[in-house]
Each structure stands twice: as structure tokens, then as C-alpha cells.
Design a protein around this motif. Structure first.
Motif, short mmCIF file in Angstrom:
data_model
loop_
_atom_site.label_atom_id
_atom_site.label_comp_id
_atom_site.label_asym_id
_atom_site.label_seq_id
_atom_site.Cartn_x
_atom_site.Cartn_y
_atom_site.Cartn_z
N LEU A 42 0.85 -1.20 0.00
CA LEU A 42 0.00 0.00 0.00
C LEU A 42 0.88 1.24 0.00
N HIS A 43 0.53 2.18 -0.83
CA HIS A 43 1.11 3.51 -0.76
C HIS A 43 0.04 4.43 -0.19
N TYR A 44 0.49 5.57 0.35
CA TYR A 44 -0.45 6.46 1.03
C TYR A 44 -0.32 7.86 0.48
N GLN A 45 -1.45 8.44 0.08
CA GLN A 45 -1.41 9.83 -0.37
C GLN A 45 -1.97 10.72 0.73
N PRO A 46 -1.19 11.73 1.15
CA PRO A 46 -1.66 12.62 2.20
C PRO A 46 -2.94 13.34 1.80
N GLN A 47 -3.81 13.53 2.78
CA GLN A 47 -4.99 14.37 2.62
C GLN A 47 -4.77 15.56 3.53
N VAL A 48 -4.84 16.74 2.96
CA VAL A 48 -4.40 17.93 3.68
C VAL A 48 -5.57 18.84 4.03
N ASP A 49 -5.61 19.28 5.27
CA ASP A 49 -6.60 20.25 5.72
C ASP A 49 -6.26 21.59 5.06
N ILE A 50 -7.17 22.11 4.24
CA ILE A 50 -6.85 23.31 3.45
C ILE A 50 -6.61 24.52 4.34
N ARG A 51 -7.33 24.61 5.45
CA ARG A 51 -7.20 25.76 6.33
C ARG A 51 -5.84 25.81 7.02
N THR A 52 -5.39 24.66 7.51
CA THR A 52 -4.15 24.64 8.29
C THR A 52 -2.92 24.23 7.47
N GLY A 53 -3.15 23.61 6.32
CA GLY A 53 -2.02 23.12 5.54
C GLY A 53 -1.40 21.85 6.12
N ARG A 54 -2.09 21.25 7.09
CA ARG A 54 -1.54 20.05 7.72
C ARG A 54 -2.22 18.77 7.26
N ILE A 55 -1.44 17.70 7.26
CA ILE A 55 -1.98 16.40 6.88
C ILE A 55 -2.95 15.93 7.96
#
Ligand code: C2E
Ligand code: MG
Ligand code: MG
Ligand code: MG
Length: 286
Positions: A42-55
Motif C-alpha cells: 500500500l502507498h499512502y497519499q496525504p490528505q491535507v486540511d486546506i485551512r491549516t495546511g496540515r496532513i
């Protein structure tokens, strides 16, 4: 000459089989072999919170390291696995591995929600819900750490049975999202019937969002509709800052795409996560 393929299936040599069919059979046999010999990853693609810029999440995407071959994309072998009946076993392996990885991360102090893609056939397994519960328990995970991605066509297939199953999963606390939203044949009424948490805007609407007015309107509309229905929205396939800036302006919650990162092996995801936690500014500026 017969060759075993899967549990109850045999393929017999037939001179009339054309090249394409032979390649298919070879690929099916290779898939069966791959599962038994641990060739999937499995590879993992980060999902980022647009407001904070954090994963704040990651999508698990299957990879097949086929010895002696270049990468076979899941877009190619998943449909084949669905047709030859291997998707159940592959899907179970994906769930198991994603949860095992979440547990490993948790021990390193990384708490991430991981989303897993489901195929329609997996929901036809009457024991699916129990299986999910068992896997979560075995890896000492809270159900809300797991998100399951469903497609519109999957939801429309056996509506009544699916509603019951999804309600069970929802009651358990598992998150449910619609993948590739807007591309399937569906009626919007299912948004009310199913206990959903999130819509994932398909990358085809994101691709030209900054140059095509229609795509911009579609994205904006999906986001405001989701807002009114109390659903979160993730934009897929974000590759450019201009796309992200527009999505932020429209009020989109989360994004994933090459702009932030491609899908990566688990150790790299952990590294990206730590980096994104320590950065004070969002990775982008309007
Ligand atoms: P998906 O679930 O919609 O996953 C998103 C796909 O877009 C992934 O392709 C990802 O690598 C790609 N992607 C991410 N960011 C970008 C971007 O910025 N630009 C572009 N052009 N592409 C981007 P991938 O990994 O090849 O997977 C393709 C499809 O295969 C997935 O689409 C999903 O439907 C299916 N799939 C992958 N893993 C699994 C699995 O474990 N189980 C099932 N049932 N299906 C899976
Ligand atoms: Mg997906
Ligand atoms: Mg829920
Ligand atoms: Mg998608």
C-alpha cells in the motif's frame, strides 16, 4: 493443460483463445500468485486540511510489485480482480494492511485517519461489517480512524441492502465517503438516504478549475451543497497552486494531489506528516 486460478476456476488451453484472452488469463494467474507471495503493497497519499495546511488523513492505494515487470496500475488490475473473483481476498488484504499500518503509526505517535477504497463485490459479502469490526478491534483502533471510499455506481447497485450495511458501519463509527463524486450515474436523492460523511470531488472537475468556468461552477456547487448537507469535501487531483487557491476560496475542506505529494510508501508518509505538523504556515499562500 489446465491451470488453477482462484478457488474454483480453471482455464483450459484452447487454441481459439485470442492473444488478448491469453494475456488476460496470464494476468489473472499472476494476480492470484501475487496475493499468495506478498507482491502487493500500500502507498499512502496525504490528505491535507486546506485551512491549516496540515496532513489530517491519508488514502491507501494498492501497488503491485510484479517481479520482472514495470508497475501495473490498479486502474488496470482492480477491474480484472473484480471480474475473476479475487477482489474479495485482495480487498480483505488491503483492509488488514491499512489497519496494521495505522496501528504501527499510532505506536509512533501518529494518529491519522486512513481511507480505503472498496469494490462493490466487497459489500455483497454478508460478513463484511463484522469483518471490519474484527479488524479494527484486533488492531486496537477506534472505528472513526477508518474511512471507506465508495463510488456512486456501487451505491446505486443494490440500494436497499447497501443502505442497511452502510447504516451498520455508520453506527459503528466508521466514516464513509463518495469517491469520484460527480462522474457516476446517480440521483442526488441517495445523498439523503446514505449516512455519508464526505464527498470527494473527482479530479476531472479540478483539472481545469482555474481555466474552465463550468468546472469552477461545478466545484463551487458541490462544495456549497455538501456544506448544506453537513458533509465534508475533499478535492482530488490538485496539482497547481491556482487550483488550490480557488478551492480554498470556495470553502473546500481538504485536498489531495501531486501539489502536496504523490502516494508514497508508509515511512515517507510518516515523514511528511511530521513535517506538516511542525510547519506553522500553510504550504501555500493565495
Ligand atoms: P481513486 O481512488 O480515485 O484514487 C485517486 C487516483 O488518482 C490514484 O491513482 C492517485 O495516484 C491519483 N492521483 C492522486 N493525485 C493526483 C494528481 O494530482 N494528479 C493525477 N493525475 N492523479 C492523481 P491510482 O493509485 O493509480 O489508483 C487508481 C484507482 O484504482 C483509484 O482511484 C481506485 O479507484 C483504484 N484503487 C486503488 N487502490 C485500490 C484498492 O486498494 N482497492 C480498490 N477497490 N480500488 C483501488
Ligand atoms: Mg479513492
Ligand atoms: Mg457517520
Ligand atoms: Mg477518486
Amino acid at each position: 493443460r489446465a491451470k488453477a486460478n482462484g478457488r474454483n476456476r480453471f482455464h483450459f488451453y484452447n487454441p481459439q483463445l485470442d492473444r488478448e484472452q491469453l494475456e488476460r488469463v496470464a494476468l489473472e494467474n499472476a494476480l492470484f500468485h501475487a496475493l499468495q507471495h506478498g507482491e502487493f503493497e500500500l502507498h499512502y497519499q496525504p490528505q491535507v486540511d486546506i485551512r491549516t495546511g496540515r496532513i489530517d488523513g491519508a488514502e491507501a492505494l494498492i501497488r503491485w510489485n510484479r517481479p520482472g515487470h514495470s508497475l501495473v496500475s490498479p486502474g488496470c488490475f482492480i477491474p480484472l480482480a473484480e471480474e475473476c473473483g479475487l477482489i474479495g481476498d485482495i480487498g480483505n488484504w488491503v483492509l488488514e494492511e491499512a489497519c496494521a499500518q495505522m496501528q504501527r503509526w499510532q505506536r509512533e505517535g501518529i494518529r491519522l485517519r486512513v481511507s480505503v477504497n472498496l469494490s462493490a463485490l466487497q459489500l455483497e459479502d454478508p460478513g463484511f461489517c463484522d469483518r471490519v469490526a474484527q479488524i479494527l478491534e484486533r488492531h486496537t483502533l477506534e472505528p472513526d480512524q477508518l474511512e471507506l471510499e465508495l463510488t456512486e455506481s456501487l451505491l446505486m447497485k443494490h440500494v436497499d441492502a447497501t443502505v442497511d450495511l452502510l447504516r451498520q458501519l455508520d453506527r459503528m463509527g466508521v466514516h464513509l465517503s463518495i469517491d469520484d463524486f460527480g462522474t457516476g450515474y446517480s440521483s442526488l436523492s441517495y445523498l439523503k438516504r446514505f449516512p455519508l460523511d464526505k464527498l470527494k470531488i473527482d479530479q476531472s472537475f479540478v483539472r481545469e478549475i482555474s481555466i474552465d468556468q463550468d468546472d469552477a461552477v461545478i466545484c463551487r456547487t458541490i462544495i456549497s451543497m455538501a456544506e448544506n448537507l453537513n458533509l465534508k469535501v475533499t478535492a482530488e487531483g490538485v496539482e497547481q497552486t491556482e487550483q488550490l487557491a480557488l478551492l480554498a476560496e470556495f470553502g473546500c475542506h481538504q485536498y489531495q494531489g501531486f501539489l502536496f505529494s504523490r502516494p508514497v510508501p508508509a515511512p515517507e508518509l510518516a515523514q511528511l506528516y511530521r513535517q506538516s505538523q511542525t510547519e506553522t504556515e500553510p504550504a501555500w499562500e493565495i
